[in-house]
Design a protein around this motif. Structure first.
Motif, PDB file in Angstrom:
ATOM      1  N   ARG A 181     -13.766 -13.898   1.572  1.00  0.00           N
ATOM      2  CA  ARG A 181     -15.038 -13.295   1.949  1.00  0.00           C
ATOM      3  C   ARG A 181     -14.860 -11.788   2.106  1.00  0.00           C
ATOM      4  N   THR A 182     -15.934 -11.067   1.895  1.00  0.00           N
ATOM      5  CA  THR A 182     -15.864  -9.595   1.937  1.00  0.00           C
ATOM      6  C   THR A 182     -16.036  -9.050   3.344  1.00  0.00           C
ATOM      7  N   ASP A 183     -16.442  -9.905   4.302  1.00  0.00           N
ATOM      8  CA  ASP A 183     -16.697  -9.413   5.659  1.00  0.00           C
ATOM      9  C   ASP A 183     -15.542  -9.702   6.611  1.00  0.00           C
ATOM     10  N   LEU A 184     -14.333  -9.925   6.065  1.00  0.00           N
ATOM     11  CA  LEU A 184     -13.175 -10.184   6.915  1.00  0.00           C
ATOM     12  C   LEU A 184     -12.668  -8.893   7.550  1.00  0.00           C
ATOM     13  N   GLU A 185     -12.203  -8.992   8.789  1.00  0.00           N
ATOM     14  CA  GLU A 185     -11.559  -7.837   9.387  1.00  0.00           C
ATOM     15  C   GLU A 185     -10.179  -7.651   8.771  1.00  0.00           C
ATOM     16  N   PRO A 186      -9.646  -6.447   8.776  1.00  0.00           N
ATOM     17  CA  PRO A 186      -8.320  -6.213   8.197  1.00  0.00           C
ATOM     18  C   PRO A 186      -7.262  -7.062   8.886  1.00  0.00           C
ATOM     19  N   TRP A 187      -6.207  -7.357   8.145  1.00  0.00           N
ATOM     20  CA  TRP A 187      -5.123  -8.138   8.712  1.00  0.00           C
ATOM     21  C   TRP A 187      -4.443  -7.367   9.838  1.00  0.00           C
ATOM     22  N   ASN A 188      -4.166  -8.103  10.902  1.00  0.00           N
ATOM     23  CA  ASN A 188      -3.470  -7.536  12.053  1.00  0.00           C
ATOM     24  C   ASN A 188      -2.015  -7.972  11.986  1.00  0.00           C
ATOM     25  N   ASP A 189      -1.108  -7.021  11.930  1.00  0.00           N
ATOM     26  CA  ASP A 189       0.313  -7.361  11.794  1.00  0.00           C
ATOM     27  C   ASP A 189       0.853  -8.131  12.985  1.00  0.00           C
ATOM     28  N   ALA A 190       0.128  -8.132  14.095  1.00  0.00           N
ATOM     29  CA  ALA A 190       0.587  -8.893  15.262  1.00  0.00           C
ATOM     30  C   ALA A 190       0.354 -10.389  15.079  1.00  0.00           C
ATOM     31  N   TRP A 191      -0.497 -10.771  14.132  1.00  0.00           N
ATOM     32  CA  TRP A 191      -0.765 -12.197  13.901  1.00  0.00           C
ATOM     33  C   TRP A 191       0.447 -12.852  13.233  1.00  0.00           C
ATOM     34  N   GLN A 192       0.690 -14.075  13.586  1.00  0.00           N
ATOM     35  CA  GLN A 192       1.771 -14.844  12.980  1.00  0.00           C
ATOM     36  C   GLN A 192       1.270 -15.512  11.697  1.00  0.00           C
ATOM     37  N   ILE A 193       2.028 -15.323  10.620  1.00  0.00           N
ATOM     38  CA  ILE A 193       1.612 -15.901   9.345  1.00  0.00           C
ATOM     39  C   ILE A 193       1.582 -17.425   9.414  1.00  0.00           C
ATOM     40  N   ASN A 194       2.544 -18.009  10.129  1.00  0.00           N
ATOM     41  CA  ASN A 194       2.623 -19.465  10.181  1.00  0.00           C
ATOM     42  C   ASN A 194       1.908 -20.041  11.406  1.00  0.00           C
ATOM     43  N   GLY A 195       1.102 -19.225  12.056  1.00  0.00           N
ATOM     44  CA  GLY A 195       0.334 -19.714  13.192  1.00  0.00           C
ATOM     45  C   GLY A 195      -0.986 -20.319  12.739  1.00  0.00           C
TER      46      GLY A 195
ATOM     47  N   PRO B 132     -12.244 -20.344  11.269  1.00  0.00           N
ATOM     48  CA  PRO B 132     -12.397 -21.532  10.414  1.00  0.00           C
ATOM     49  C   PRO B 132     -12.219 -21.141   8.949  1.00  0.00           C
ATOM     50  N   LEU B 133     -11.735 -22.085   8.155  1.00  0.00           N
ATOM     51  CA  LEU B 133     -11.365 -21.790   6.772  1.00  0.00           C
ATOM     52  C   LEU B 133     -12.490 -21.113   6.011  1.00  0.00           C
ATOM     53  N   TYR B 134     -13.726 -21.623   6.147  1.00  0.00           N
ATOM     54  CA  TYR B 134     -14.828 -21.090   5.351  1.00  0.00           C
ATOM     55  C   TYR B 134     -15.409 -19.790   5.907  1.00  0.00           C
ATOM     56  N   GLU B 135     -14.840 -19.288   6.994  1.00  0.00           N
ATOM     57  CA  GLU B 135     -15.127 -17.921   7.416  1.00  0.00           C
ATOM     58  C   GLU B 135     -14.097 -16.959   6.833  1.00  0.00           C
ATOM     59  N   ILE B 136     -13.124 -17.531   6.097  1.00  0.00           N
ATOM     60  CA  ILE B 136     -12.098 -16.722   5.434  1.00  0.00           C
ATOM     61  C   ILE B 136     -12.282 -16.725   3.923  1.00  0.00           C
ATOM     62  N   ILE B 137     -12.534 -17.901   3.353  1.00  0.00           N
ATOM     63  CA  ILE B 137     -12.674 -18.013   1.900  1.00  0.00           C
ATOM     64  C   ILE B 137     -14.116 -18.327   1.530  1.00  0.00           C
ATOM     65  N   ARG B 138     -14.443 -18.064   0.285  1.00  0.00           N
ATOM     66  CA  ARG B 138     -15.741 -18.452  -0.264  1.00  0.00           C
ATOM     67  C   ARG B 138     -15.621 -19.856  -0.859  1.00  0.00           C
ATOM     68  N   SER B 139     -16.712 -20.555  -0.936  1.00  0.00           N
ATOM     69  CA  SER B 139     -16.700 -21.915  -1.475  1.00  0.00           C
ATOM     70  C   SER B 139     -16.618 -21.870  -2.998  1.00  0.00           C
ATOM     71  N   PRO B 140     -15.517 -22.334  -3.607  1.00  0.00           N
ATOM     72  CA  PRO B 140     -15.392 -22.269  -5.068  1.00  0.00           C
ATOM     73  C   PRO B 140     -16.450 -23.095  -5.786  1.00  0.00           C
ATOM     74  N   ALA B 141     -16.758 -24.283  -5.273  1.00  0.00           N
ATOM     75  CA  ALA B 141     -17.706 -25.165  -5.954  1.00  0.00           C
ATOM     76  C   ALA B 141     -19.128 -24.648  -5.837  1.00  0.00           C
ATOM     77  N   ALA B 142     -19.495 -24.181  -4.649  1.00  0.00           N
ATOM     78  CA  ALA B 142     -20.870 -23.720  -4.436  1.00  0.00           C
ATOM     79  C   ALA B 142     -21.185 -22.510  -5.293  1.00  0.00           C
ATOM     80  N   GLU B 143     -20.223 -21.610  -5.484  1.00  0.00           N
ATOM     81  CA  GLU B 143     -20.456 -20.383  -6.243  1.00  0.00           C
ATOM     82  C   GLU B 143     -19.879 -20.432  -7.657  1.00  0.00           C
TER      83      GLU B 143
END
Length: 271
Positions: A43-57, A62-73
């Motif tokens: 999605r284009t409205d994501l905030e920039p990545w914060n280096d303090a976040w854990q990659i494996n956390g 929610p997933l669909y607040e991060i990615i766009r729906s491939p099937a719907a679009e």
């Protein structure tokens, strides 16, 4: 063959060893098949990545607040080997244990557990539809190596023979005729010839079925099937030319081992 019987044996043996090495490198070297992950458009409205976040956390949203729906679009998708990521968000999504899908070619595809069924089916279909292009990119260099290295070696042997004839000013003396096979070796040759012929027929049937399901350019189909059928074709040609019956039998067995997974998928699709 224009190079003499002894030189032909050398060329055939070297070519077989080279091709077996290529097939071994493909399978033992984990070149094919391998695991993949999908690159989902974000999605284009994501905030920039914060280096303090854990990659494996856990996911920060929610997933669909991060990615766009491939099937719907109806979004185009790309795939890459599992473990490689194009961005921190994508790496964040995939750095966890994910449901793994397996495909007839032996490849696997990891997808997020929170993906909807509609998107999951869409991604699966896109991944399957791209298989010929993916296989050509992965196996193409091996196919070209399997063709051109033995061909170049044959040309070198042919030129060496022509040079030797030119220097002597006459044709070389013919080689002594070969001794006939023993009855046991002759039976082995006939069995190898029949088995390899059946394998070739089955490979062609599988190629036709795959092409009916997903039509592709003839050159792409040939390039992929060439690698899969290498041991079988060599076994058939060697048996036909009465060369190396024991090696030909071993190659026919290797060809059967490579064919069995495809037959299993066709006979028992649920497997």
């Amino acid at each position: 063959m224009g190079i003499g019987r002894k030189a032909f044996k050398i060329w055939l043996t070297a070519s077989i060893v080279w091709i077996i090495a290529i097939v071994t490198a493909i399978y033992a070297g984990a070149v094919f098949p391998v695991g993949y992950q999908a690159n989902f458009p974000l999605r284009t409205d994501l905030e920039p990545w914060n280096d303090a976040w854990q990659i494996n956390g856990p996911l920060r949203h929610p997933l669909y607040e991060i990615i766009r729906s491939p099937a719907a679009e109806k979004l185009p998708l790309t795939f890459q080997w599992r473990g490689y990521s194009t961005g921190r968000w994508n790496e964040h999504i995939h750095a966890r244990d994910l449901p793994r899908l397996r495909f007839p070619g032996g490849e696997t595809l990891d997808l997020p557990a929170d993906l909807t069924d509609t998107d999951r089916e869409y991604v699966k279909q896109v991944f399957w539809d791209q298989r010929w292009k993916r296989w050509e990119e992965t196996l193409g260099p091996f196919v070209r190596s399997a063709i051109f290295v033995p061909l170049g070696f044959f040309v070198v042997l042919w030129l060496a023979r022509r040079f030797k004839i030119a220097r002597s000013g006459k044709e070389l003396e013919p080689e002594r005729p070969r001794l006939p096979y023993s009855p046991a070796i002759e039976r082995l040759r006939n069995i190898t010839l029949a088995v390899s012929a059946i394998e070739i027929l089955l490979w062609l049937v599988i190629a036709v079925l795959n092409d009916c399901e997903d039509p592709q350019a003839l050159a792409d189909v040939i390039s992929i099937m060439f690698v899969a059928m290498l041991p079988t074709n060599l076994a058939f040609i060697m048996s036909l030319l009465r060369r190396g019956p024991l090696t030909a039998a071993a190659l026919a067995g290797l060809g059967l081992w490579m064919l069995l997974p495809q037959l299993t998928v066709r006979i028992f699709p649920s497997s």
